[in-house]
Motif scaffolding. Structure first.
Motif, PDB file in Angstrom:
ATOM      1  N   ARG A   3       3.015   2.136  -2.113  1.00  0.00           N
ATOM      2  CA  ARG A   3       3.296   2.926  -3.331  1.00  0.00           C
ATOM      3  C   ARG A   3       2.612   4.231  -3.340  1.00  0.00           C
ATOM      4  N   PHE A   4       1.434   4.402  -2.865  1.00  0.00           N
ATOM      5  CA  PHE A   4       0.639   5.672  -2.916  1.00  0.00           C
ATOM      6  C   PHE A   4       1.460   6.793  -2.003  1.00  0.00           C
ATOM      7  N   VAL A  27      -8.323   4.333  -3.091  1.00  0.00           N
ATOM      8  CA  VAL A  27      -7.769   5.366  -4.086  1.00  0.00           C
ATOM      9  C   VAL A  27      -8.681   4.721  -5.355  1.00  0.00           C
ATOM     10  N   LEU A  33       5.764  10.796  -4.172  1.00  0.00           N
ATOM     11  CA  LEU A  33       4.660  11.612  -4.289  1.00  0.00           C
ATOM     12  C   LEU A  33       4.550  12.784  -3.223  1.00  0.00           C
ATOM     13  N   GLY A  40      -9.062  -1.410   1.970  1.00  0.00           N
ATOM     14  CA  GLY A  40      -8.870  -0.443   2.798  1.00  0.00           C
ATOM     15  C   GLY A  40      -7.926   0.802   2.494  1.00  0.00           C
ATOM     16  N   THR A  41      -7.173   1.424   3.341  1.00  0.00           N
ATOM     17  CA  THR A  41      -6.418   2.658   3.018  1.00  0.00           C
ATOM     18  C   THR A  41      -5.567   2.369   2.097  1.00  0.00           C
ATOM     19  N   LEU A  42      -5.659   3.293   0.865  1.00  0.00           N
ATOM     20  CA  LEU A  42      -4.898   3.246  -0.236  1.00  0.00           C
ATOM     21  C   LEU A  42      -4.849   2.016  -1.116  1.00  0.00           C
ATOM     22  N   ASP A  43      -5.981   1.171  -1.011  1.00  0.00           N
ATOM     23  CA  ASP A  43      -6.200   0.001  -1.905  1.00  0.00           C
ATOM     24  C   ASP A  43      -6.732   0.825  -3.178  1.00  0.00           C
ATOM     25  N   THR A  44      -6.453   0.361  -4.267  1.00  0.00           N
ATOM     26  CA  THR A  44      -7.108   0.740  -5.321  1.00  0.00           C
ATOM     27  C   THR A  44      -8.426   0.343  -5.967  1.00  0.00           C
ATOM     28  N   ARG A  83      -7.552  -3.531  -6.539  1.00  0.00           N
ATOM     29  CA  ARG A  83      -8.277  -4.647  -5.716  1.00  0.00           C
ATOM     30  C   ARG A  83      -9.511  -5.015  -6.190  1.00  0.00           C
ATOM     31  N   ASP A 102      -4.725  12.402   7.057  1.00  0.00           N
ATOM     32  CA  ASP A 102      -3.495  13.490   6.356  1.00  0.00           C
ATOM     33  C   ASP A 102      -4.500  13.670   4.996  1.00  0.00           C
ATOM     34  N   SER A 131      -3.410   9.795  -0.725  1.00  0.00           N
ATOM     35  CA  SER A 131      -3.802   9.923  -2.120  1.00  0.00           C
ATOM     36  C   SER A 131      -5.358   9.542  -2.312  1.00  0.00           C
ATOM     37  N   ARG A 190       0.946  -0.932  -0.014  1.00  0.00           N
ATOM     38  CA  ARG A 190      -0.059  -0.013  -0.042  1.00  0.00           C
ATOM     39  C   ARG A 190       0.776   1.249   0.084  1.00  0.00           C
ATOM     40  N   ARG A 202       4.816  16.400  -1.272  1.00  0.00           N
ATOM     41  CA  ARG A 202       4.774  18.022  -1.331  1.00  0.00           C
ATOM     42  C   ARG A 202       5.793  18.678  -2.116  1.00  0.00           C
TER      43      ARG A 202
END
Lengths: 550, 550
Positions: free
Chosen positions: A18-19, B109, A23, B81-85, B132, B189, B193, A16, A25
């Motif tokens: 990768r994102f 994402v 990338l 979940g978080t940051l899964d595509t 995913r 945050d 992404s 996870r 700021r």
């Protein structure tokens, strides 16, 4: 072992994260939010459009940006820098708008002062806020002179027009010395403090609500979206800009590339004339402003073809006022907010079912405080004790609480008050309301006993404190009395010392006038024993009923 | 020594840091920006207002919010979940809008895929983005089936309608299993992404531009302010939502509490009918969309009373198109942007001096790419070599560069391309333009050799690579040829191998059709020696002139 280089065309495959890799700021994709950016953008986007109309004076966006850069650089040259306080005491003039951009460009803190206050309160604010600079417009010079006389600290005085103040630098001379191409940096952190606005609370001393660059930027966009400001809009300054930084409209108008029309004094004939002459599309104000427009004699009115959106806050507009205003060509929108919420926090948006309502029912709906503004995260009505939301039944009373990026950072130098205000993840407004099934909130009472007169907050406790200084007074309680002109006016109930000579109403009023800002002086005085609870607390709700019945 | 307690009513007096003490971020005054908040707010503000119209289907804002919470919770229950595509392959249907809110709520994402691409490119994107989940609408099922067949990784397929895909979960069944009151948390945050959008570059493989929650939230407000979206607006989906997340309009419309009208296929009669029936006020599209509307036969047109704001991007609209559109009741606004800038970055705002221009001159001004959008920090035209701004004289050519919070985070798993794109504090668009004295930019050429056909970007290099695979071709160069229908179409220039048999145009076109998405196939083929520089580089500018003259 050798390391295999990663193919740049494929993700790293480490799951996870990768994102989150490569990338970050950068100056290309991340800029701290600040309202100063909105002016730079408007000057780039519509340099030739009129940004400000002030009497015969016209500033294009290019002009306005140059003047703000001059002011920022000139103040910087005088040693004003990051987080220094620049106070301003002025009516709604061009320079007031300029200060709302130039001071943020510097990273300094703007402190707009209420021109209706007394010198002692102004002096208190200047001292508490540690003002380095005070910009004074000629009309406010007598007030400034008396406030400065009380002040121990040195303050650089900048004069708009002829103030006669000792050692004051003329505003235009200051600008002349400034750099029109000043490369302002903006804040390194968008949470940086931007504005300081003193608010009358229930305790004696004013509290200084602090805004951030981030909050002001977001409130500007939220206002523009919620009230439909666009590059074709013309905004008339019927609201004092010293009120919550003009409800954030100096920034909202610029975000939309709209034109702002200055106005020194709320006077119906001038307002109608400016609306017709400049094609005004938007204005804001307290109910007293609407009331003055609605009741203006025909000779003071000028007809205009456009529909003018008129946002009203401070108290609910009456059905009579709304009807008259609609007949005159205004579209009234009721909103609600506080200094602590950068001005408007909720807005009474038209709901689909309004179309089926009678005018009377629609006016009643329009008197609600409404629903969250575009950039407010949430509004709720909660049990003041436990913090649980009350049922959305239009009957259960609770406290209005607000949450989001357009809630103040806190009160300057007052961590206790800040903690009380921002308790439990919400800003506690102190206003008591019901929550309707459609999500709108409607105020039923003011927990803080604030009296709102002509759009100004009056702390009943402050007035009570003055009354208690009168030699004959034993106990004083001040409550709001409904007032046809001002919305509410302060009504004083006095219990006299035993055997004391009872003064006349006029004598009490004169006593207050010597010690309070004019708008805080009670309009009504009632003598007699005060109703109390068994534990000796004054029953203000009984007095409110009496005041209403007077 | 004893410590003196500080008075809470006075600042600490420690100089400039008073403004940084006791004024921290709290849950009351700081919430990470996310477009998901905009939907929560709209549902709180106008629960009964129609959010989506899709054929006979109507969703209120309350409905839409519940469906999005169901989708988010159902995907979470499936382990997303978080940051899964979460990829989606669908036309402009309700579910596409829902995905734009539900997936961000999860912190996952969203990866909207271009339904016009070929299966191999779709498969590439799914693999590269490590999808995913793939949500597929029935119409896209054949494309999805072929792409999935090429894919090594397991993907959870969710079917909108009847797709016939193996093991697919019906979308509505998934929602049914979800929690309508799902308490989504949003990102911790705001830089997290949010979206992944593949763009055709000049290199062979697509690059995945990554958006943040912060950027999408700000672009939504910027779009709403710039294009005047309000709670009374009705937005028609003539732009594919898979393009830069529909130029951020799914979020912008919700920020304004507007109504979105879905449209599967750009068909003039349907567009006119929907405009009239639903009181559409806004739409966006490539010039081809305007061209189709302007040239629609009278029998396809339905009259409507309102003025429809029509934003056009991808290429400048011609004066003929603008004139016809204005006559039909549209107000055309030209804008410019890229996948890398969340859609629109600049907008050709009307300037005060336009009022004095002839129609012809005004149309010429409207063809400019314009000035920064409300939330873009800055646009500039710079010397591609040194990075210095070119003079604002309307003559000197430089590269358009953009800077601000609405510039992408970078390209997924491609740090080299990211570094090249975000070089020197600006996003380098690769588009060559002049800078006019009024601050507007006007594109003169495309440094990247991109062909824009029907609003779709076509990489000339990709087409050239396919052509080079033909056994008879020695050298291939593809350039844009002006096309009355599509704006531009790919025109292939082929230098054949010595002694090879020259194929027919139709044979070359058929060869490409087997290997490329239909819209990328050259419409014109020219045989002959290619013009080259002394160092052997193909002189594309010569070929462009030839293509224009064909």
């Amino acid at each position: 072992m050798t390391e295999t280089p990663q193919s740049p065309a494929r993700p790293e495959g480490a799951g996870r994260h990768r994102f989150e890799s490569g990338l970050d700021r950068t100056p290309a994709n991340y800029v701290p939010l600040t309202p100063a950016s909105l002016l730079a953008r408007a000057a780039a986007a519509v340099p030739g459009r009129v940004a400000v109309i002030d009497g015969d004076r016209r500033l294009t966006y290019a002009d306005l940006y140059v003047r703000c850069r001059r002011l920022a650089s000139a103040l910087a040259a005088r040693g004003v820098g990051t987080l220094d306080t620049v106070a301003i005491l002025a009516p709604n003039v061009t320079e007031m708008i300029e200060a709302h951009f130039a001071v943020p460009m510097l990273g300094a803190v703007l402190n707009p002062l209420n021109t209706r206050l007394d010198p002692a309160t102004i002096a208190f604010s200047l001292a508490h806020g540690d003002a380095r600079v005070l910009i004074v417009e000629a009309e406010c010079a007598p007030l400034a002179a008396r406030a400065l006389a009380d002040l121990a600290q040195p303050v650089l005085v900048v004069a708009i027009g002829e103030t006669g103040l000792d050692g004051a630098i003329p505003y235009e001379a200051l600008l002349e010395a400034g750099d029109p191409d000043h490369a302002w940096a903006g804040p390194a952190d968008e949470w940086q403090s931007l504005c300081l606005l003193y608010t009358s609370g229930t305790t004696g001393d004013p509290k200084g609500a602090v805004y951030s660059h981030r909050g002001a930027y977001l409130q500007a966009l939220g206002n523009a979206v919620t009230f439909g400001l666009t590059a074709e809009s013309v905004y008339l300054w019927t609201l004092p800009m010293f009120h919550c930084s003009g409800w954030s409209y100096p920034w909202a108008s610029v975000a939309a590339c709209a034109t702002q029309v200055c106005l020194r004094k709320v006077e119906p004939s001038a307002i109608f004339r400016l609306i017709a002459r400049h094609g005004v599309t938007h204005l804001c104000g307290a109910p007293i402003v609407l009331s003055m427009l609605a009741h203006a004699p025909a000779s003071d009115r000028t007809a205009f073809p456009q529909r003018v959106r008129c946002a009203v806050g401070g108290a609910a507009p009456s059905s009579t006022i709304i009807r008259t205003m609609e007949e005159l060509g205004f579209q009234v929108t009721h909103l609600y907010g506080a200094t602590e919420s950068y001005g408007p926090a909720t807005v009474c948006l038209a709901q689909p079912d309004w179309a089926e309502l009678s005018d009377a029912d629609r006016y009643a709906r329009m008197a609600r405080q409404g629903v969250p503004l575009a950039t407010l995260e949430a509004v709720a009505v909660v049990d003041p004790a436990g913090g649980e939301p009350v049922p959305r039944d239009g009957a259960a009373v609770g406290e209005i609480v607000l949450r989001g990026n357009t809630v103040m950072k806190g009160y300057l130098g007052n961590p206790d008050a800040t903690e009380r205000a921002l308790d439990g993840g919400w800003y506690r407004t102190g206003d008591l309301a019901v929550w309707h099934p459609d999500g709108s909130v409607e105020i039923k009472d003011r927990a803080k006993d604030i009296i709102i007169s002509g759009g100004e907050n009056i702390s009943s406790l402050e007035v009570e404190e003055v009354l208690m200084r009168h030699p004959a007074v034993m106990l004083a309680a001040v409550v709001a009395r409904p007032d046809a002109t001002w919305g509410e006016s302060p009504c004083a109930f006095l219990e006299m010392k035993p055997g004391a000579m009872i003064p006349s109403d006029q004598e009490v009023i004169a006593f207050c006038r010597d010690r309070l800002a004019r708008f805080k002086v009670p309009k009504t005085v009632v003598f007699g024993a005060l109703p109390k609870t068994s534990t000796g607390k004054i029953q203000k709700f009984v007095l409110r009923d009496q005041a209403r019945a007077l």
